[in-house]
Motif scaffolding. Structure first.
Motif: not given
Length: 136
Positions: A92-116
């Motif tokens: 399935n396609a995931m559109p580019e969300p238009g996040l800057d580099e710090q925002e991408v890092a922040d969301v990666m840090n959140y998902i890499l350390n959540s839900w197991g």
């Protein structure tokens, strides 16, 4: 004695002024949770479980943990074409969300350390995100 006192004062000052990685990671994760809620939750759901056969899970995701550069690339540039996550194929396609580099890092840090998921407290930085190119 004066040298010891000066050394201890310097250590206390530095620990108060210089952020430690745990504090930096926690702040990044808090920002990432907000970004996730605003941009990702509709497809990947509140607990990262995704939607069977439609949107891949982020919770306990082998794709995220084994290939974080590809996950960064997907968040930064969007994603088209099939991927395998936890043994299942998603196309399935995931559109580019238009996040800057710090925002991408922040969301990666959140998902890499959540839900197991666990990144073993390794911090993804904006510099690391900047190093990821569109076609790796």
């Amino acid at each position: 004695m004066k040298l010891l006192l000066l050394l201890l004062s310097g250590m206390i000052f530095c620990s108060a002024i210089l952020p430690n990685q745990d504090d930096t990671l926690e702040k990044s994760m808090a920002r990432g949770k907000t970004i996730y809620t605003e941009n990702c939750i509709n497809c990947h759901m509140a607990k990262g479980e995704g939607v069977v056969e439609t949107f891949p899970p982020l919770a306990k995701s082998d794709y995220l943990l084994k290939t974080p550069a590809k996950a960064i690339q997907a968040i930064k540039f969007g994603l088209q074409g099939p991927i395998r996550v936890n043994g299942a194929t998603y196309d399935n396609a995931m559109p580019e969300p238009g996040l800057d580099e710090q925002e991408v890092a922040d969301v990666m840090n959140y998902i890499l350390n959540s839900w197991g998921n666990s990144s073993d407290k390794k911090l993804i930085t904006a510099l690391q995100v900047g190093d990821v190119k569109a076609n790796q």
